[in-house]
Design an enzyme around this catalytic site. Structure first.
Site, short mmCIF file in Angstrom:
data_model
loop_
_atom_site.label_atom_id
_atom_site.label_comp_id
_atom_site.label_asym_id
_atom_site.label_seq_id
_atom_site.Cartn_x
_atom_site.Cartn_y
_atom_site.Cartn_z
N SER A 123 -10.90 145.30 -15.27
CA SER A 123 -10.80 144.33 -14.33
C SER A 123 -9.86 143.05 -15.12
CB SER A 123 -12.08 143.59 -14.27
OG SER A 123 -12.95 143.74 -15.30
N HIS A 144 -8.49 148.79 -8.90
CA HIS A 144 -9.68 147.62 -9.32
C HIS A 144 -10.55 147.51 -8.08
CE1 HIS A 144 -11.03 143.11 -9.83
NE2 HIS A 144 -11.56 144.10 -10.77
N GLU A 156 -8.09 146.79 -5.19
CA GLU A 156 -6.65 146.44 -5.69
C GLU A 156 -6.02 147.65 -6.34
OE1 GLU A 156 -6.17 141.94 -6.71
OE2 GLU A 156 -7.81 142.69 -7.70
N ASN A 195 -8.96 138.14 -8.55
CA ASN A 195 -9.69 137.31 -9.86
C ASN A 195 -8.85 136.18 -10.19
OD1 ASN A 195 -11.84 139.01 -10.16
ND2 ASN A 195 -10.98 140.05 -12.06
N1 LIG Z 1 -19.14 144.79 -12.90
C1 LIG Z 1 -18.09 144.31 -12.44
O1 LIG Z 1 -18.33 143.44 -11.47
C2 LIG Z 1 -16.89 144.86 -12.24
C3 LIG Z 1 -15.89 144.69 -10.96
C4 LIG Z 1 -14.60 145.19 -11.30
C5 LIG Z 1 -14.08 146.10 -12.26
N2 LIG Z 1 -15.26 146.07 -13.42
C6 LIG Z 1 -14.47 146.99 -14.57
O2 LIG Z 1 -15.13 148.26 -14.39
C7 LIG Z 1 -15.56 148.91 -15.71
C8 LIG Z 1 -16.88 149.21 -15.74
O3 LIG Z 1 -17.69 148.05 -15.74
P1 LIG Z 1 -19.29 148.10 -15.46
O4 LIG Z 1 -19.56 146.73 -14.79
O5 LIG Z 1 -19.73 149.21 -14.67
O6 LIG Z 1 -19.79 148.21 -17.04
P2 LIG Z 1 -21.37 148.76 -17.30
O7 LIG Z 1 -21.46 148.20 -18.71
O8 LIG Z 1 -22.28 148.55 -16.14
O9 LIG Z 1 -20.85 150.41 -17.45
C9 LIG Z 1 -20.04 150.84 -18.46
C10 LIG Z 1 -20.32 152.47 -18.86
O10 LIG Z 1 -19.37 152.97 -19.54
C11 LIG Z 1 -20.21 153.66 -20.52
N3 LIG Z 1 -19.24 154.22 -21.52
C12 LIG Z 1 -18.89 153.50 -22.63
N4 LIG Z 1 -18.12 154.19 -23.49
C13 LIG Z 1 -17.96 155.50 -22.88
C14 LIG Z 1 -17.33 156.44 -23.20
N5 LIG Z 1 -16.46 156.45 -24.21
N6 LIG Z 1 -17.10 157.75 -22.38
C15 LIG Z 1 -18.25 157.51 -21.17
N7 LIG Z 1 -18.64 156.36 -20.76
C16 LIG Z 1 -18.74 155.31 -21.80
C17 LIG Z 1 -21.28 152.96 -20.89
O11 LIG Z 1 -22.45 153.63 -21.51
C18 LIG Z 1 -21.75 152.05 -19.68
O12 LIG Z 1 -22.67 153.05 -18.90
C19 LIG Z 1 -14.86 147.73 -16.61
O13 LIG Z 1 -13.57 147.99 -17.05
C20 LIG Z 1 -15.34 146.49 -15.94
O14 LIG Z 1 -14.19 145.45 -16.40
C21 LIG Z 1 -16.51 145.82 -13.51
#
Ligand SMILES: NC(=O)c1ccc[n+]([C@@H]2O[C@H](COP(=O)([O-])OP(=O)(O)OC[C@H]3O[C@@H](n4cnc5c(N)ncnc54)[C@H](O)[C@@H]3O)[C@@H](O)[C@H]2O)c1
Length: 314
Positions: A123, A144, A156, A195
């Site tokens: 993000s 995204h 996106e 964003n």
């Molecule tokens: N939460 C939001 O609102 C949102 C919105 C858009 C984009 N994002 C992006 O999406 C991505 C994930 O965000 P999220 O909110 O799901 O985070 P989250 O913390 O809920 O989940 C991330 C997961 O990745 C896992 N992980 C970490 N290292 C790993 C590896 N080496 N191999 C496999 N899995 C691994 C973790 O154990 C965790 O379960 C990030 O890049 C975040 O910026 C998040």
């Protein structure tokens, strides 16, 4: 590779975003394999998806008979290498950390067949910050998704300068097949579109709240009941045209010099976060609720959004 050739998708990371992305793609008919280093997060994917799907049944978006079919398309794998083997497209949705994403892209490049497209759901990072870890930069792209990813339609699509047109096309068509609204950027830019726009509004809302101009309830109501009410029908630029651009221009010249333009979030917002008030996670933020009340708010949000999604598809 053509869009029709995409059958198998790997999702790296089974967190808030990963499990919902897997659900959207499995609902559209793709075979999805999810992996996560956190065994508990990985094991809970089917249960979380099933709970989400129950709300889709209530909203009339799927039939009860669809649930076992969708769940049957979601598989889990204990390692990135096993998830990625045979994948046509990979969606990296692991923790937001540039070093981690560089390592994951490096491993994915080694583990995936040559044809595989590698996407990231970062993000804040740009694909050019970690695609150089691969020998397939033309098949690397950022997609995204927004939270909750199984409901919010826009995704996106942000190519790097090296991303091929074919990659952009395949990913865009995969997203459309999953019922998403792909929004393509013509060039990379930090914060992408959503964003940046959202942050401009947040800055002013935090500033008005910090100055005590209105309560959190009234600020939220002002947005929801005005331009927020219009947004499902008309975007901001069409709203400008409908209101008369010359009028909006005059108002903008008067207001832009006086609204918040600080490079930092407002002081009261910073103090709230420093105190450990994070909202739903800690019980208190701009609002103060019990865990049961927060759960009821999340459930209502999802019901409202699913109704909106249903309307948007009719
Ligand atoms: N939460 C939001 O609102 C949102 C919105 C858009 C984009 N994002 C992006 O999406 C991505 C994930 O965000 P999220 O909110 O799901 O985070 P989250 O913390 O809920 O989940 C991330 C997961 O990745 C896992 N992980 C970490 N290292 C790993 C590896 N080496 N191999 C496999 N899995 C691994 C973790 O154990 C965790 O379960 C990030 O890049 C975040 O910026 C998040």
């Amino acid at each position: 590779m053509n869009a029709e050739d995409v059958r198998k998708v790997a999702v790296i990371g089974a967190g808030i975003m990963g499990h919902g992305i897997a659900q959207s793609l499995a609902t559209a008919g793709y075979e999805v394999t999810v992996t996560d280093t956190n065994a508990a997060a990985l094991e809970s994917v089917p249960a979380r998806v099933e709970r989400n799907l129950a709300a889709f049944i209530d909203a009339g978006l799927i039939a009860a008979a669809d649930v076992p079919v969708i769940l049957g398309r979601i598989h889990t794998a204990p390692s990135l290498e096993e998830a990625a083997a045979g994948a046509d497209v990979v969606i990296e949705a692991a923790t937001e950390n540039q070093d981690l994403k560089r390592q994951l892209f490096n491993r994915l490049d080694a583990a995936c067949p040559e044809r595989t497209i590698l996407t990231s759901n970062s993000s804040s990072l740009l694909i050019s910050e970690f695609a150089s870890e691969t020998k397939r930069q033309d098949r690397c792209i950022l997609t995204h998704w927004m939270n909750p990813p199984h409901i919010v339609p826009a995704v996106e699509v942000i190519p790097g300068p090296f991303t091929s047109q074919e990659t952009i096309e395949v990913v865009t068509r995969m997203l459309r097949r999953a019922g998403k609204l792909p929004v393509r950027l013509q060039k990379e830019i930090p914060g992408y579109l959503v964003n940046r726009i959202q942050m401009a509004m947040f800055r002013e809302v935090w500033s008005l709240w910090s100055k005590g101009v209105a309560s959190a309830e009234d600020l939220d109501m002002a947005v929801r009941g005005s331009f927020g009410f219009r947004l499902p029908s008309v975007g901001p630029l069409l709203a400008n045209d409908l209101a008369g651009d010359e009028t909006t221009y005059v108002i903008a010249r008067r207001l832009l010099p006086i609204i918040d333009s600080s490079p930092e979030p407002s002081t009261a917002f910073r103090e709230m976060v420093e105190k450990g008030d994070f909202g739903l996670k800690t019980g208190r933020g701009f609002y103060d609720h019990t865990p049961q009340e927060w759960q009821a708010i999340v459930d209502k949000r999802d019901r409202d959004l699913l109704r909106q999604l249903k309307c948007s598809r009719e």
